[in-house]
Design a protein around this motif. Sequence first.
Motif, PDB file in Angstrom:
ATOM      1  N   ILE A 165      67.458  59.614  32.845  1.00 59.95           N
ATOM      2  CA  ILE A 165      67.780  60.526  33.847  1.00 59.95           C
ATOM      3  C   ILE A 165      67.378  61.897  33.580  1.00 59.95           C
ATOM      4  CG2 ILE A 165      70.162  60.787  33.096  1.00 59.95           C
ATOM      5  CD1 ILE A 165      71.163  61.280  35.640  1.00 59.95           C
ATOM      6  N   ALA A 166      67.020  62.707  34.493  1.00 60.15           N
ATOM      7  CA  ALA A 166      66.456  64.158  34.067  1.00 60.15           C
ATOM      8  C   ALA A 166      67.215  65.105  35.334  1.00 60.15           C
ATOM      9  CB  ALA A 166      64.829  64.120  34.474  1.00 60.15           C
ATOM     10  N   PHE A 167      67.328  66.169  34.863  1.00 56.08           N
ATOM     11  CA  PHE A 167      67.841  67.262  35.617  1.00 56.08           C
ATOM     12  C   PHE A 167      67.122  68.354  35.543  1.00 56.08           C
ATOM     13  CE2 PHE A 167      71.413  64.821  33.981  1.00 56.08           C
ATOM     14  CZ  PHE A 167      72.236  64.724  34.889  1.00 56.08           C
ATOM     15  N   VAL A 168      66.629  68.988  37.011  1.00 52.71           N
ATOM     16  CA  VAL A 168      65.486  69.894  37.098  1.00 52.71           C
ATOM     17  C   VAL A 168      66.200  71.240  37.834  1.00 52.71           C
ATOM     18  CG1 VAL A 168      63.297  70.639  37.874  1.00 52.71           C
ATOM     19  CG2 VAL A 168      63.738  68.387  36.662  1.00 52.71           C
ATOM     20  N   SER A 169      66.277  72.238  37.478  1.00 50.21           N
ATOM     21  CA  SER A 169      66.564  73.375  38.197  1.00 50.21           C
ATOM     22  C   SER A 169      65.727  74.864  37.859  1.00 50.21           C
ATOM     23  CB  SER A 169      68.222  73.839  37.780  1.00 50.21           C
ATOM     24  OG  SER A 169      68.616  74.942  38.473  1.00 50.21           O
ATOM     25  N   PRO A 170      65.156  75.269  38.808  1.00 44.65           N
ATOM     26  CA  PRO A 170      65.267  74.989  40.164  1.00 44.65           C
ATOM     27  C   PRO A 170      64.541  73.680  40.736  1.00 44.65           C
ATOM     28  CG  PRO A 170      63.642  76.579  39.800  1.00 44.65           C
ATOM     29  CD  PRO A 170      64.455  76.263  38.743  1.00 44.65           C
ATOM     30  N   ALA A 171      65.036  73.148  41.761  1.00 43.02           N
ATOM     31  CA  ALA A 171      64.436  71.762  42.245  1.00 43.02           C
ATOM     32  C   ALA A 171      62.968  72.009  42.498  1.00 43.02           C
ATOM     33  CB  ALA A 171      65.222  71.448  43.441  1.00 43.02           C
ATOM     34  N   SER A 172      62.343  70.651  42.487  1.00 45.70           N
ATOM     35  CA  SER A 172      60.617  70.850  43.014  1.00 45.70           C
ATOM     36  C   SER A 172      60.596  71.399  44.228  1.00 45.70           C
ATOM     37  CB  SER A 172      60.353  69.299  42.739  1.00 45.70           C
ATOM     38  OG  SER A 172      60.743  68.857  41.663  1.00 45.70           O
ATOM     39  N   GLY A 173      59.586  72.224  44.562  1.00 45.92           N
ATOM     40  CA  GLY A 173      59.512  72.978  45.511  1.00 45.92           C
ATOM     41  C   GLY A 173      60.309  74.017  46.102  1.00 45.92           C
ATOM     42  N   GLN A 174      60.966  74.221  45.376  1.00 45.42           N
ATOM     43  CA  GLN A 174      62.193  75.105  45.810  1.00 45.42           C
ATOM     44  C   GLN A 174      62.333  76.459  44.792  1.00 45.42           C
ATOM     45  OE1 GLN A 174      65.126  71.963  48.176  1.00 45.42           O
ATOM     46  NE2 GLN A 174      66.069  73.410  47.011  1.00 45.42           N
ATOM     47  N   GLU A 175      62.923  77.287  45.381  1.00 38.32           N
ATOM     48  CA  GLU A 175      63.492  78.419  44.573  1.00 38.32           C
ATOM     49  C   GLU A 175      65.018  78.270  43.420  1.00 38.32           C
ATOM     50  OE1 GLU A 175      62.851  82.074  46.354  1.00 38.32           O
ATOM     51  OE2 GLU A 175      60.907  81.712  46.817  1.00 38.32           O
ATOM     52  N   ASP A 176      65.405  77.468  44.194  1.00 40.49           N
ATOM     53  CA  ASP A 176      67.104  77.132  43.612  1.00 40.49           C
ATOM     54  C   ASP A 176      67.137  75.684  43.618  1.00 40.49           C
ATOM     55  OD1 ASP A 176      67.069  77.030  46.031  1.00 40.49           O
ATOM     56  OD2 ASP A 176      68.924  78.551  46.575  1.00 40.49           O
ATOM     57  N   GLY A 177      68.532  75.851  43.508  1.00 43.26           N
ATOM     58  CA  GLY A 177      68.915  74.154  43.734  1.00 43.26           C
ATOM     59  C   GLY A 177      69.065  73.299  42.453  1.00 43.26           C
ATOM     60  N   LEU A 178      69.321  72.217  42.596  1.00 39.21           N
ATOM     61  CA  LEU A 178      69.498  71.222  41.146  1.00 39.21           C
ATOM     62  C   LEU A 178      68.865  69.674  41.756  1.00 39.21           C
ATOM     63  CD1 LEU A 178      70.084  70.260  38.250  1.00 39.21           C
ATOM     64  CD2 LEU A 178      72.602  69.775  39.434  1.00 39.21           C
ATOM     65  N   GLU A 179      67.927  69.193  41.036  1.00 41.37           N
ATOM     66  CA  GLU A 179      67.495  67.797  41.290  1.00 41.37           C
ATOM     67  C   GLU A 179      67.676  67.058  40.085  1.00 41.37           C
ATOM     68  OE1 GLU A 179      62.917  65.932  42.429  1.00 41.37           O
ATOM     69  OE2 GLU A 179      63.175  68.046  41.925  1.00 41.37           O
ATOM     70  N   VAL A 180      68.265  65.819  40.812  1.00 40.03           N
ATOM     71  CA  VAL A 180      68.504  64.962  39.591  1.00 40.03           C
ATOM     72  C   VAL A 180      67.436  63.859  39.993  1.00 40.03           C
ATOM     73  CG1 VAL A 180      70.200  63.486  38.634  1.00 40.03           C
ATOM     74  CG2 VAL A 180      70.878  65.364  39.668  1.00 40.03           C
ATOM     75  N   ARG A 181      66.707  63.292  38.976  1.00 41.82           N
ATOM     76  CA  ARG A 181      65.604  62.384  39.053  1.00 41.82           C
ATOM     77  C   ARG A 181      66.250  61.170  38.109  1.00 41.82           C
ATOM     78  NH1 ARG A 181      60.580  66.194  37.414  1.00 41.82           N
ATOM     79  NH2 ARG A 181      60.639  67.552  39.363  1.00 41.82           N
ATOM     80  N   VAL A 182      66.050  60.063  38.741  1.00 42.96           N
ATOM     81  CA  VAL A 182      66.291  58.681  38.220  1.00 42.96           C
ATOM     82  C   VAL A 182      65.121  57.707  38.481  1.00 42.96           C
ATOM     83  CG1 VAL A 182      67.602  56.677  37.934  1.00 42.96           C
ATOM     84  CG2 VAL A 182      68.601  58.983  38.342  1.00 42.96           C
ATOM     85  N   GLN A 183      64.581  56.849  37.377  1.00 45.47           N
ATOM     86  CA  GLN A 183      63.543  56.113  37.629  1.00 45.47           C
ATOM     87  C   GLN A 183      64.276  54.844  37.611  1.00 45.47           C
ATOM     88  OE1 GLN A 183      59.980  56.327  38.147  1.00 45.47           O
ATOM     89  NE2 GLN A 183      60.362  53.943  38.516  1.00 45.47           N
ATOM     90  N   LEU A 184      64.004  54.018  38.694  1.00 48.31           N
ATOM     91  CA  LEU A 184      64.543  52.646  38.819  1.00 48.31           C
ATOM     92  C   LEU A 184      63.420  51.579  38.548  1.00 48.31           C
ATOM     93  CD1 LEU A 184      66.468  53.237  42.430  1.00 48.31           C
ATOM     94  CD2 LEU A 184      67.349  53.422  40.134  1.00 48.31           C
TER      95      LEU A 184
END
Length: 452
Positions: free
Chosen positions: A425-444
């Motif tokens: 599980i990976a947490f990215v801030s700012p989110a991809s393609g944005q200037e803010d926000g939080l993105e949580v990525r999970v590889q299924l």
Amino acid sequence: MTRVAWPPKGSLQRRLALALTGGVMALWLLATVAAGLLLRREIDEVFDSALQEVVQRVLPLAYAEILGREADALPDLQQVASVGAHREYITYIVRDATGRRLLESHDADPAQFPPNPAHGFSDGPSSRLYTEVAVSGTIVVTAAERPGHRQKAVRDAVGMLAWPLLLLLPLGIAGTWVLVAVTLRPVTAFRCEIEARGSGHLAPVSGAHLPSEIAPVAEAVNALMTRLRRALDAERSFTANSAHELRTPVAAALAQTQRLRAELPEGAARARTVEIETALKRLARLSEKLLQLARAEGAGPLGETPQNLVPALRLVLHDLSAEGTVEVALPPTGRFVSTLDMDAFAILARNLIENALKHGDGSRPVRVALTDEGHFSVISPGPVLGPEILAGMTQRFVRGAATADGAGLGLSIVQAITQGVGGEIAFVSPASGQEDGLEVRVQLPAAKLTAG
């Protein structure tokens, strides 16, 4: 206390290959040196014997030749004719008592013969000599070895022993490397089995075919995992049982509180029942999260057969539609077939989307995406989070600076399910393609995608 200096870390296979090959080469060199010394002594004996043999054979011939001359004839020098062109390795000279040369071999060099050699073996300026005196000192026969011949014989013999090292060195390293690799194959398999173990998979590792030196390590690892499995099972059992036992009384207390609130008139008593109802709802959610966490850490999240997870995601989105706006991007085929259990995926998706709706900026939609490759991401609008906050996102009961109601277990549940399937599980801030926000990525885990 004296500290033992351990060797640096590295491949055991490489270290054994180099050590064994180096040891064999060192022993070979020592054996070559010892053989060279022994060979030198044997060659000295053989060559000295040859010198002595030449003198002893020449002496009677020279004696007969000189005595057969007429008495008044001058003792002129006679040179033995060569039978065919060849190079002599042992030459000789026959002289009288005054040192006058009477007879010599065709290839003899007088400069190698000293004027008054002693009887027996001696060393000249550049050669080995042997001398015998006969007929009361009137005949002196000296044989000399060609300069450097003996040394060259020793060098050639030792070289023939040492030369194979140049060929054996790469072959020895390669052969030892392969031999060590084959020998350590059970150890490598043992290491891979240990690496495959985790909180969701603590089965004993196989110690079959392990060397006797490594077998006790396998037994110790299995004993450790047995104790760890018992401790984890006890913890999960306590969590699940506690949460389960809480559900019924909490639900009953909540129902009675709601009934009491409906019966009470407006006033302080009714306001107090509202506070009690809110606390019971929070307790009910906590017990539900604890049950989800116990399931995520207990039973394996992988299903027996591959399943299409898109319907489960649609159901989760439908249940949460009243809590906020969600933008969804699904695979073009409308299907994603995975070995992940559908219920486990629903728990994972619900917790991620629910967290994003609760803690994100409600004026903007939450973005959910699932790709054919199994990349599942949830982007919640909001401020940029620092690395120290991102590092503690999956800690239990940690809610950071969030003001929304929650138990602080959602991301811990997501992490437990993700680790159970071998993902991250990976947490990215700012989110991809944005200037803010939080993105949580999970590889299924993706299975073979079928059409339809």
